[in-house]
Design an enzyme around this catalytic site. Structure first.
Site, PDB file in Angstrom:
ATOM      1  N   ARG A  19      93.754 -93.441  10.766  1.00 46.98           N
ATOM      2  CA  ARG A  19      92.539 -93.020   9.875  1.00 46.98           C
ATOM      3  C   ARG A  19      93.634 -92.745   8.807  1.00 46.98           C
ATOM      4  NH1 ARG A  19      86.651 -90.883  11.580  1.00 46.98           N
ATOM      5  NH2 ARG A  19      87.474 -91.400  13.058  1.00 46.98           N
ATOM      6  N   GLN A  79     100.865 -90.133  28.648  1.00 43.43           N
ATOM      7  CA  GLN A  79      99.499 -91.233  29.007  1.00 43.43           C
ATOM      8  C   GLN A  79      99.936 -92.472  28.668  1.00 43.43           C
ATOM      9  OE1 GLN A  79      96.613 -90.354  26.752  1.00 43.43           O
ATOM     10  NE2 GLN A  79      95.299 -91.307  28.661  1.00 43.43           N
ATOM     11  N   THR A  85      89.327 -90.317  26.899  1.00 42.39           N
ATOM     12  CA  THR A  85      89.744 -89.347  27.028  1.00 42.39           C
ATOM     13  C   THR A  85      89.330 -88.875  28.639  1.00 42.39           C
ATOM     14  OG1 THR A  85      87.175 -88.265  26.797  1.00 42.39           O
ATOM     15  CG2 THR A  85      88.802 -88.067  25.311  1.00 42.39           C
ATOM     16  N   ASP A 109      94.155 -81.935  17.566  1.00 42.41           N
ATOM     17  CA  ASP A 109      93.449 -82.295  16.142  1.00 42.41           C
ATOM     18  C   ASP A 109      91.957 -81.111  15.100  1.00 42.41           C
ATOM     19  OD1 ASP A 109      91.835 -83.461  16.727  1.00 42.41           O
ATOM     20  OD2 ASP A 109      91.919 -85.453  16.067  1.00 42.41           O
ATOM     21  N   GLY A 146      79.799 -87.936  19.183  1.00 41.98           N
ATOM     22  CA  GLY A 146      78.758 -88.405  20.744  1.00 41.98           C
ATOM     23  C   GLY A 146      77.584 -87.288  20.913  1.00 41.98           C
ATOM     24  N   ASN A 176      79.004 -83.000  20.648  1.00 40.43           N
ATOM     25  CA  ASN A 176      79.920 -82.680  21.317  1.00 40.43           C
ATOM     26  C   ASN A 176      81.518 -82.936  20.806  1.00 40.43           C
ATOM     27  OD1 ASN A 176      81.221 -82.159  23.657  1.00 40.43           O
ATOM     28  ND2 ASN A 176      81.903 -84.662  23.484  1.00 40.43           N
ATOM     29  N   ARG A 339     118.320 -70.492  -5.248  1.00 40.63           N
ATOM     30  CA  ARG A 339     118.723 -71.274  -4.086  1.00 40.63           C
ATOM     31  C   ARG A 339     118.911 -70.262  -2.652  1.00 40.63           C
ATOM     32  NH1 ARG A 339     122.469 -75.100  -7.264  1.00 40.63           N
ATOM     33  NH2 ARG A 339     122.757 -75.788  -4.881  1.00 40.63           N
ATOM     34  N   ASN A 383     127.056 -56.344 -16.148  1.00 40.26           N
ATOM     35  CA  ASN A 383     126.184 -57.187 -16.708  1.00 40.26           C
ATOM     36  C   ASN A 383     126.573 -58.535 -17.125  1.00 40.26           C
ATOM     37  OD1 ASN A 383     123.678 -56.812 -18.794  1.00 40.26           O
ATOM     38  ND2 ASN A 383     125.285 -58.387 -20.018  1.00 40.26           N
ATOM     39  N   ASN A 392     131.804 -73.040 -10.090  1.00 35.61           N
ATOM     40  CA  ASN A 392     132.037 -72.681  -9.252  1.00 35.61           C
ATOM     41  C   ASN A 392     132.501 -74.085  -8.054  1.00 35.61           C
ATOM     42  OD1 ASN A 392     129.483 -74.180  -9.181  1.00 35.61           O
ATOM     43  ND2 ASN A 392     129.073 -73.229  -6.837  1.00 35.61           N
TER      44      ASN A 392
END
Ligand code: UD1
Ligand code: CA
Length: 482
Positions: A19, A79, A85, A109, A146, A176, A339, A383, A392
């Site tokens: 999803r 797995q 589960t 999650d 569940g 659950n 940066r 300054n 550069n």
């Protein structure tokens, strides 16, 4: 009673997370600068388990690689096929052997789950001497979860999945969470006896509860105080919702520690950000990575800092900075872009429309407006005039510029690197400086001005400029004659 140390925490994270509709595996999506699975691992670590195990399967290389890099203390168990589960837990026990002691099973999650909630589950489990204790929650809408089936006395009988539930069971609001504390020895035996005789043809870990109960063991439940904590992230709407909750939690912690956050709703912080007391964070500010804001500094509005240090009492407005160090009492912005490798000394300034990269600015030196400074070392009390460019890059290589203490670089100076402006030297405005300027000298590198009288009257006759010029010149003539 102190929290009993779990023998293992098993984090299930092998599922695909379809999803999310993403190329990125679900558990690697981030909230507050940390992957979902890493939030769970951080909470688990605080319980000091003897073993930390993560079950992975989908996007094996990416998830496995991520864990190897960020959680070398966790064992990844593969797995290959996600057959439920129960199958995930069985796979772990087949690989590492039976674990004696308490085994906590949770998911990769659930980034909002707090260590305190897990500790409460472990405590209840130990106090009641249960074979299994399930973490549950009363939710307004239990669709998809569940359901917890209890008897008239309130004892937990079993967990029924939505797809296997009767209409009466579906009306139950206690869900659950999928998080459990198990007796490891009993778990090892029961998980082998789980069948696939259900609507999804999977090995349900939930069945271990009814198996243990039928064997005559104690089965308990611990109701979470806040159901939001146990709600998993399944899509990007839930991802954003989780981020918002976690962000607010982090900001509340900072505020209680003495930080002023003007608008928590538009302020975003990562988990590892550090902010000292009396710092003020203005609206629209995002603080990422290992950013540190020291005492009394003011950051924002509309500022995004990544891995950046802001020193005591510095002020940083409307700025983007990445891997920069802003010294105490320095002033940055509005509209500055710092940066990587930018280091600003105490009381220095990087002002409006100033971009810097790999540049060190000494104490009290000022770069107030419209400047690009790349690969430079700027001394103290320097300054830099408006519109100065540190040239550069020659198209192939980058070169360094040094501006020493007390130098005064005139407006619109091009400093063509490699070049040095020595102590107390000046450059004339509009100069293109290609040679070093000695201490105390002024470098002038520009064409002398030449005025061609009445050029506009001749070459731009009939324009507004010509008309204004004619009038002015006529006026001057008259004054002369008087
Ligand atoms: C599961 C529970 C359900 C509970 C819900 C809470 C079961 C049978 N059901 O349902 O009672 O309300 O969680 O969110 O346990 N996973 C693996 N390997 C697998 C299958 C799943 O690692 O073979 C992982 C997934 O990555 C996921 C978690 O386990 O993180 C839950 O799996 P999922 O398939 O989403 O279970 P639910 O149907 O949500
Ligand atoms: Ca789920």
């Amino acid at each position: 009673m102190s929290v009993p140390r779990p023998a293992a925490v098993i984090v299930l994270a092998a599922g695909e997370g379809t999803r999310m509709k993403s190329q990125t595996p679900k558990v690697l999506h981030e909230v507050c600068g940390r992957a979902l699975v890493d939030h769970m691992l951080a909470a688990a670590r605080d319980l000091d388990p003897e073993r930390l195990i993560v079950v992975i399967g989908h996007a094996l290389e990416r998830v496995g690689g991520h864990l190897a890099a960020t959680s070398p203390d966790a064992l990844a168990v593969v797995q290959r096929e996600q057959r439920g589960t129960g199958h995930a837990v069985r796979t772990v026990l087949e690989e590492v052997g039976t674990i004696s002691g308490t085994v906590l099973v949770t998911y990769g999650d659930v980034p909002l789950l707090r260590t305190e909630t897990l500790a409460g589950l472990l405590q209840r489990h130990a106090e009641e001497g249960n074979a299994v204790t399930v973490l549950t929650a009363e939710v307004p809408d239990p669709t998809g979860y569940g359901r917890i089936i209890r008897d008239d006395a309130g004892a937990v009988l079993e967990i029924v999945e939505e797809k296997d539930a009767s209409p009466e069971q579906r009306a139950i609001k206690e869900m659950n969470s999928g998080i459990y504390a198990f007796d490891g020895m009993l778990l090892a035996d029961a998980v082998k006896r789980v069948s696939t005789d259900n609507a999804q043809g999977e090995e349900y870990l939930t069945d271990v509860l009814s198996i243990l109960r039928r064997d005559g063991h104690r089965v308990g439940a611990c109701v979470a105080a806040d159901f939001v904590e146990v709600e998993g992230v399944n899509d990007r709407v839930q991802l954003a919702a989780a981020r918002k909750v976690l962000n607010l939690r982090l900001l509340e912690r900072h505020m209680r520690a003495g930080v002023t956050v003007i608008d928590p709703a538009s302020t975003w912080v990562d988990v590892d950000v550090r902010i000292e007391a009396d710092a003020v964070i203005h609206p629209g500010t995002q603080l990422h990575g290992a950013t540190v804001i020291e005492a009394g500094a003011e950051v924002g509005p509309a500022t995004t800092l990544t891995d950046t240090l802001v020193g005591e009492g510095a002020v940083v407005r409307n700025t983007v900075a990445d891997h920069a160090e802003i010294g105490p009492e320095a002033s940055v912005g509005p509209y500055a872009y710092l940066r990587p490798g930018t280091v600003l000394g105490r009381r220095s300034k990087a002002g409006t429309f100033v971009e810097m990269k790999n540049t060190k600015v000494g104490e009290r030196s000022k770069v107030p407006h419209l400047t690009y400074a790349g690969d430079a070392t700027i001394g103290e009390d320097v300054n830099i005039g408006a519109s100065t460019v540190f040239v550069n890059y020659d198209g192939v290589n980058k070169h360094h510029t040094t501006v020493r203490d007390g130098a005064f670089v005139g407006c619109d100076t091009m400093l063509v690197a490699p070049v040095t402006v020595n102590e107390g030297a000046y450059t004339a405005a509009g100069s293109t400086i290609t040679d070093d300027v000695p201490a105390g000298a002024i470098g002038v590198a520009r064409a002398r001005q030449r005025n061609i009288e009445k050029w506009v009257l001749r070459r731009r006759a009939g324009t507004k400029s010509a008309a204004h010029a004619e009038r002015a010149l006529a006026g001057q003539e008259q004054e002369k004659q008087q």
